[in-house]
Scaffold this motif. Structure first.
Motif, short mmCIF file in Angstrom:
data_model
loop_
_atom_site.label_atom_id
_atom_site.label_comp_id
_atom_site.label_asym_id
_atom_site.label_seq_id
_atom_site.Cartn_x
_atom_site.Cartn_y
_atom_site.Cartn_z
N UNK A 129 61.20 1.84 41.67
CA UNK A 129 59.92 2.33 41.21
C UNK A 129 60.07 3.29 40.05
N UNK A 130 58.95 3.93 39.68
CA UNK A 130 58.90 4.85 38.54
C UNK A 130 58.44 6.22 39.02
N UNK A 131 59.13 7.26 38.58
CA UNK A 131 58.78 8.63 38.96
C UNK A 131 58.06 9.31 37.80
N UNK A 132 57.08 10.13 38.13
CA UNK A 132 56.34 10.88 37.11
C UNK A 132 55.95 12.24 37.66
N UNK A 133 55.55 13.14 36.75
CA UNK A 133 55.15 14.49 37.16
C UNK A 133 53.92 14.91 36.37
N UNK A 134 52.88 15.33 37.08
CA UNK A 134 51.65 15.84 36.48
C UNK A 134 51.68 17.36 36.54
N UNK A 135 51.84 17.98 35.38
CA UNK A 135 51.97 19.44 35.34
C UNK A 135 50.68 20.14 35.76
N UNK A 136 49.55 19.53 35.47
CA UNK A 136 48.26 20.16 35.80
C UNK A 136 48.04 20.23 37.30
N UNK A 137 48.35 19.13 38.00
CA UNK A 137 48.15 19.10 39.46
C UNK A 137 49.41 19.45 40.24
N UNK A 138 50.51 19.68 39.53
CA UNK A 138 51.81 20.00 40.15
C UNK A 138 52.23 18.92 41.15
N UNK A 139 52.07 17.67 40.74
CA UNK A 139 52.30 16.54 41.63
C UNK A 139 53.42 15.63 41.12
N UNK A 140 54.39 15.37 41.99
CA UNK A 140 55.43 14.39 41.73
C UNK A 140 54.99 13.07 42.36
N UNK A 141 55.00 11.99 41.57
CA UNK A 141 54.55 10.68 42.06
C UNK A 141 55.64 9.64 41.86
#
Length: 484
Positions: A129-141
């Motif tokens: 899969x692919x990992x990402x990070x949303x700095x605004x919501x502090x969420x690792x997906x």
């Protein structure tokens, strides 16, 4: 960046002293023959239904069906985990999400930080899969490439770091399980193997290389240099380490000239697939890789920076913080510094693998760097890393016919190796007497030398013996220097 010449000169001298010629690899084990067959048996996985007994796994053993198993899920910095730990009837289209209360360092969110394992498969397949990070919501997906199959999954999230403002906060490893509902599909149990690095027919500069192999339906992977077997009668099997379905086979030994490498993938059902590749080596000694740390030991814990030096043309750095073969961080060529944080007592031997600009992988050796966490100031070595433990490991390896480990613990000293192995009668005699050791006593002469006395008792006699050990170049690594 560090001064490369100063950093790895000592490592080169040590490498040439211990590893002259082909030498023993850090992860090698001796095997009589290399597997060279493709098995034809086909064993189908049992059907699975979420409505049935919870999570009958692909092994039909019940080992992986406990959804309550978890680790690090109650940390204060965790706001939410999706799916939640132990959740059932999860949708096949789900994504893995971890929401935190503090911002993370985006550079610490890398593809190896999240691992999703399909426990209901026969070989505990890793879900790509692919990992990402949303700095605004502090969420690792983590977004799987394909819809999830029904069954039990295990999530592992590790090596995440907060921003500098919260550097005092340590985010521990997170691990938990969940269940996707539905019917478990039957699958082809035959493994597949795809070589990612080095490319077949590529010329290798040094006498060791690390292979990167992508697989499916694989429970274990190994490689044997068949040319080494034919020319020197040495069968050195390098065991691969699984990294989300991509295996790394560290420091495969090469001879000068052409080398035929047999790579064997084996499924949980003992279905094997072998692939033969050809690598040409100039065998110019060990790759010049050095590491140094800001601090080499700590009491109770150790957090320090590890700096890497090399003259290789670096494409990227792959860092393994504890030497278990699992890549924890990947850095660009411009960033050769890594931070380690050890919180438990022990001796840690981090490893760095360098991917060159022409996609060859070279790894540091086992003796490159050693970091200690001790419980008290008075400890000379962490528990499990004292000279007596090395002596016991030597005896066990000799009795188990693990010659590669014996040679490594003897510092690859030709005289000591010849003393043990030149005459089979001597070897068997030593194994017999060592199997009758009833006590071990350790004493230090100085910081770099130690003696482990042994007491042997048989039905007819009692014998006192000893192993003399020495530290190698102050690297906190004990090797046997003499046998008495």
């Amino acid at each position: 960046m560090c001064n490369y010449k100063n950093l790895f000169t000592a490592v080169l001298v040590l490498s040439l002293t211990l590893m002259s010629g082909c030498g023993s690899s850090d992860d090698e084990s001796v095997s009589e023959t290399a597997t060279n067959t493709v098995a034809s048996s086909q064993i189908a996985a049992p059907a699975f239904s979420a409505a049935n007994s919870l999570g009958v796994d692909g092994n039909n053993s019940g080992v992986n069906d406990d959804l309550s198993k978890s680790k690090g899920i109650d940390q204060d910095v965790i706001v939410k985990l999706v799916p939640s730990p132990g959740q059932e009837n999860v949708d096949t289209s789900t994504k893995i999400e971890a929401v935190f209360s503090i911002p993370l360092d985006p550079s610490s969110v890398q593809k190896n930080n999240v691992k999703l394992v399909y426990l209901s498969s026969k070989t505990n397949d890793h879900v790509k899969g692919v990992i990402s990070y949303n700095e605004e919501t502090k969420t690792v997906t983590y977004t799987p490439d394909d819809p999830l199959k029904p069954g039990v999954y295990e999530v592992e999230i590790k090596s995440l770091k907060p921003t500098k403002e919260n550097k005092a906060i340590y985010i521990k490893e997170i691990k938990y399980r969940f269940l996707v509902g539905g019917e478990l599909e039957e699958s082809d149990p035959t493994p597949t193997v795809t070589l990612l690095s080095s490319e077949s027919n590529q010329t290798i500069v040094y006498n060791h290389i690390t292979l990167e192999v992508n697989t499916t339906n694989t429970a274990s992977l190994s490689a044997v240099n068949q040319t080494l077997v034919a020319e020197q009668n040495r069968t050195i099997k390098i065991k691969g380490v699984d990294n989300n379905g991509t295996y790394y086979l560290y420091n495969l030994p090469l001879l000068q000239g052409s080398n035929e490498i047999n790579i064997t993938a084996t499924s949980e059902d003992n279905v094997s697939l072998s692939t033969l590749i050809s690598l040409t080596s100039e065998a110019n000694g060990t790759a010049p890789i050095g590491m140094r740390a800001g601090s080499y030991e700590g009491i109770g814990s150790l957090q320090t920076t590890v700096e890497v030096g090399t003259l290789l043309n670096v494409g990227e750095y792959l860092f393994d913080s504890n030497g278990d073969g699992v890549i924890d961080e990947i850095h660009t060529a411009a960033d050769s510094n890594f931070t380690v944080n050890y919180t438990e007592e022990g001796r840690y031997k981090p490893r760095v693998t360098i991917r060159t600009t022409d996609n060859q992988l070279y790894s540091s050796r086992d003796f490159a760097l050693s970091l200690d966490v001790k419980m008290t100031e008075e400890q000379k070595d962490p528990t499990g890393a004292e000279p007596v433990d090395v002596a016991k490991a030597f005896v066990k390896a000799l009795i188990d016919d693990d010659r590669a480990t014996v040679e490594k613990l003897l510092g690859n000293d030709p005289k000591l190796i010849d003393f043990i192995y030149s005459d089979p009668r001597v070897t068997e005699n030593a194994k017999w007497y060592y199997s009758h050791i009833i006590s071990w006593e350790q004493s230090y002469f100085q910081s770099s030398a130690a003696t482990v006395k042994i007491h042997i008792k048989t039905e007819t006699e009692e014998i006192e013996g000893a192993f003399n050990l020495m530290r190698i170049d102050g690297k906190k690594m004990w090797l046997i220097d003499a046998l008495y």
